[in-house]
Design an enzyme around this catalytic site. Structure first.
Site, PDB file in Angstrom:
ATOM      1  N   LEU A 117       0.811  -1.213   0.000  1.00  0.00           N
ATOM      2  CA  LEU A 117       0.000   0.000   0.000  1.00  0.00           C
ATOM      3  C   LEU A 117       0.850   1.271   0.000  1.00  0.00           C
ATOM      4  CD1 LEU A 117      -2.852  -1.061   2.445  1.00  0.00           C
ATOM      5  CD2 LEU A 117      -2.915  -0.946  -0.051  1.00  0.00           C
ATOM      6  N   ASN A 177     -13.636   4.021   3.471  1.00  0.00           N
ATOM      7  CA  ASN A 177     -14.632   3.109   4.042  1.00  0.00           C
ATOM      8  C   ASN A 177     -14.490   2.928   5.551  1.00  0.00           C
ATOM      9  OD1 ASN A 177     -12.564   1.200   4.461  1.00  0.00           O
ATOM     10  ND2 ASN A 177     -12.989   0.135   2.536  1.00  0.00           N
ATOM     11  N   LEU A 179     -12.660   1.464   7.678  1.00  0.00           N
ATOM     12  CA  LEU A 179     -12.101   0.305   8.351  1.00  0.00           C
ATOM     13  C   LEU A 179     -10.831  -0.181   7.673  1.00  0.00           C
ATOM     14  CD1 LEU A 179     -15.334  -1.754   9.132  1.00  0.00           C
ATOM     15  CD2 LEU A 179     -13.928  -0.446  10.739  1.00  0.00           C
ATOM     16  N   LYS A 239     -17.626  -0.406   4.080  1.00  0.00           N
ATOM     17  CA  LYS A 239     -17.024  -1.691   3.766  1.00  0.00           C
ATOM     18  C   LYS A 239     -18.099  -2.774   3.812  1.00  0.00           C
ATOM     19  CE  LYS A 239     -12.483  -3.684   4.750  1.00  0.00           C
ATOM     20  NZ  LYS A 239     -11.302  -3.562   5.622  1.00  0.00           N
ATOM     21  N   GLU A 356      12.891   9.909  -2.100  1.00  0.00           N
ATOM     22  CA  GLU A 356      13.422   8.771  -2.839  1.00  0.00           C
ATOM     23  C   GLU A 356      12.351   7.763  -3.234  1.00  0.00           C
ATOM     24  OE1 GLU A 356      16.731  10.762  -0.811  1.00  0.00           O
ATOM     25  OE2 GLU A 356      14.828   9.951  -0.037  1.00  0.00           O
ATOM     26  N   HIS A 405      28.277   8.006  -4.464  1.00  0.00           N
ATOM     27  CA  HIS A 405      28.838   8.204  -3.120  1.00  0.00           C
ATOM     28  C   HIS A 405      28.784   6.909  -2.308  1.00  0.00           C
ATOM     29  CE1 HIS A 405      28.363  12.242  -4.530  1.00  0.00           C
ATOM     30  NE2 HIS A 405      28.960  12.745  -3.467  1.00  0.00           N
ATOM     31  N   ARG A 463      32.510   8.673  -5.612  1.00  0.00           N
ATOM     32  CA  ARG A 463      32.671  10.118  -5.480  1.00  0.00           C
ATOM     33  C   ARG A 463      34.050  10.599  -5.944  1.00  0.00           C
ATOM     34  NH1 ARG A 463      32.177  13.337   0.290  1.00  0.00           N
ATOM     35  NH2 ARG A 463      32.244  15.454  -0.517  1.00  0.00           N
TER      36      ARG A 463
END
Length: 615
Positions: A117, A177, A179, A239, A356, A405, A463
């Site tokens: 998720l 919903n 829940l 739900k 990121e 780096h 680097r």
């Protein structure tokens, strides 16, 4: 469709979600039922798509971010005629295209794998960026999220990015919903709480009853007419909607309904409605795959150049030759050298700032639209986005990640900035390619080679400056290596990559002056590894020493061991790596403290040779 027909379609989607989960004996029907009306209105009135031509450049794009609600997605595919009822009931079976969480591996209508998720919206932002800035074909990106996943920080990285870019071709539909898996969500049905958050990031918001099909229809229309802002439709739903015994009840997440037959009857029984989705707008692909001859930069032997510099120059040249190459950076372009690409090809450069997760997600979205993304940041910071890298592999996304780096060789900045886990992290990704060049010439060649590989590709850059040791005509096939020192008198083999190649060469020269000859292998392809060369070295020299600017676990040493997993005897192997927590010091001091400089390599070799003589 009229209101009654839309409501009936919503009931059909609920029934088919219940049936699919019941046939599988597992799944998430209640999470599907809450969003059924939202899906019905979208498909019938607003979504433009040719299911016979999923690659049509004018197709709208739909992402089910709440991937556990896959029964709803598959029920929708049945409603549009993309699959039949027989296939619907193979949900979650071995060999079925209808997996527990959707992936694009077998379903051409799925844009990206979901189920972890908080990833659907970030990837959707990447697709919307492609549509707005590169393709300009007029398609819209629709993302259906659950309210639970709005606790993920990645959602708000995406929200800020979309607001900053004014992605008015992006609409997120939030199924509020109330829940989650174990109980109520943080904000329950407080739509205003979510609206304030999206508005703070520059979004237009619409709050709506998610089971009032007319209100949902108007909300979608409002999203389509909104310019200059992305739109968030916040839909209050229940739900398990439609089944009294299960509606808005805790404890049913991820389970088939207790009495599916009774629930189906309460929902009005099975239906076989078919919808004709609106055709996509006429569009053409604007980006060219190859726009010219690739003229990679070259350097003179002995010239001191950092591999991060070579990356920037090589990527810029690749962008000149190929119109499908795009670059992304995490607000460190002056360090990764992605800024060189930005100056030459600003229309194909995407600044993701210090986010990121969004950096990798945007790359996945751009790859889904046929572009070849290179996303760069410090190697250490890619750890923040590892779940996105993992899901990119599940999606089969072709993305190029560049971590600069790396290792203790960066010097005084200290351990928070040192990528010392990245090789292990990237090697563990299914189907990945991991490359670690030691000089500018090698870097440029590998940057170009990455563009035509499959899956997740990772390039590790350094680097500090290092001498060029390869000529401009040298080839570096992926899966290969280079033997830099070799003789019939070699006592063992030193295997290095990146910065430690130069240390290994210096050690070999010093040892030769003492009458000890060693073979030196530049293992620039860490995955896939050059098994043939390593096995030959083991047979001919009897022992291997790996030296790496990385933690011992999962890096170069473990990659070398992979060459001996076919049952043959494993050679004597000594691994030199970073085993302590570094502090601040010069690059030379760091390498020495870790025992991976020329002196440390030579000492380890002498110890091994002496032991061999004693035995």
């Amino acid at each position: 469709m009229k209101s009654a027909e839309l409501a009936d379609l919503g009931q059909q989607l609920r029934v088919d979600s219940v049936r699919a989960a019941d046939a599988a004996g597992s799944g998430h029907p209640t999470s599907s039922m809450s969003a059924a009306d939202l899906m019905a209105v979208l498909l019938a009135h607003h979504f433009r798509y040719d299911f016979d031509r999923p690659a049509h450049p004018g197709n709208d794009r739909f992402i089910l971010s709440k991937g556990h609600a896959s029964p709803l997605l598959y029920a929708a595919y049945k409603a549009v005629g993309a699959i039949d009822d027989e296939e619907l009931l193979t949900f979650r079976e071995r060999g079925s295209r209808l997996e527990g969480h959707p992936t694009p591996r077998q379903l051409p209508w799925v844009e990206t794998a979901t189920g972890s998720l908080g990833q659907g919206l970030p990837v959707g932002v990447g697709i919307a960026l492609a549509g707005q800035r590169l393709e300009r074909s007029g398609y819209r990106v629709w993302v259906l999220c659950g309210d639970s996943e709005l606790a993920e920080g990645s959602v708000w990285e995406a929200a800020e990015h979309a607001g900053h870019e004014h992605l008015d071709n992006l609409t997120v539909i939030v199924d509020v919903n109330r829940l989650g898996q174990r109980g109520p969500t943080r904000h329950g049905h407080d739509l205003d709480a979510y609206a304030r958050r999206f508005q703070a990031f520059g979004w237009h918001t619409v709050e709506v009853d998610g089971h009032d099909v007319d209100a949902v229809d108007r909300a979608y229309g409002e999203a389509l007419s909104t310019t200059g802002q992305p739109t968030a439709i916040l839909a209050r739903t229940l739900k398990g909607k439609g089944v009294e015994a299960d509606q808005d009840r805790e404890g049913l997440h991820g389970k088939p309904l207790p009495d599916a037959d009774e629930a189906i009857a309460e929902l009005g029984g099975p239906r076989d409605l078919r919808i004709e989705v609106h055709e996509p707008l006429a569009a053409r692909v604007l980006h060219a795959v190859r726009a010219g001859h690739l003229d990679l930069p070259t350097w003179d032997l002995g010239e001191e150049t950092a591999t991060r510099d070579a990356y920037g120059h090589a990527l810029t040249a690749l962008g000149t030759a190929r119109g499908d190459v795009v670059a992304l950076d995490g607000e460190v372009g002056d360090s990764t050298r992605a800024e060189l690409f930005a100056k030459e090809h600003p229309e194909r450069y995407f600044e993701c700032y210090i986010a990121e997760q969004q950096l990798v997600a945007a790359a996945v979205g751009l790859a889904a639209r046929g572009f070849v993304p290179y996303a760069a940041t410090f190697a250490a910071f890619l750890t923040r986005a590892y779940d996105f890298v993992r899901m990119a592999s599940i999606s089969g996304a072709g993305i190029n990640l560049v971590g600069s780096h790396a290792g203790v060789a960066i010097g005084q900045d200290g351990p928070s900035q040192m990528g010392l886990e990245d090789l292990a992290m990237m090697r563990a990704v299914h189907g990945s390619t991991v490359l670690y060049p030691c000089d500018a010439q090698q870097t440029a060649r590998l940057v170009a080679a990455m563009a035509d590989l499959d899956g997740v590709r990772y390039l590790r850059t350094s680097r500090g400056e290092s001498p060029v040791i390869y000529g401009p005509d040298e080839e570096f096939p992926v899966g290969g290596s280079k033997v830099l020192r070799s003789s019939d008198d070699d006592r063992l083999t030193v295997v290095a990559a990146g910065v430690t190649v130069h240390e290994a060469l210096a050690a070999a020269d010093a040892l030769a002056r003492d009458g000890i000859h060693v073979r030196v292998v530049d293992l620039y392809s860490v995955k896939p590894v050059d098994r043939h060369t390593l096995r030959r070295a083991a047979e001919e020299t009897g022992a291997l020493v790996t030296v790496e600017d990385h933690h011992e676990e999962g890096g170069l040493g473990d990659a070398v061991l992979d060459a001996f997993t076919d049952g043959r005897p494993v050679p004597r192997l000594v691994r030199l790596a970073v085993r302590t927590m570094p502090g601040s010091a010069s690059p030379e001091e760091q390498l020495h403290a870790a025992g991976i400089d020329a002196e440390g390599v030579a000492a380890a070799v002498k110890l091994l040779v002496e032991e061999a003589i004693v035995r």
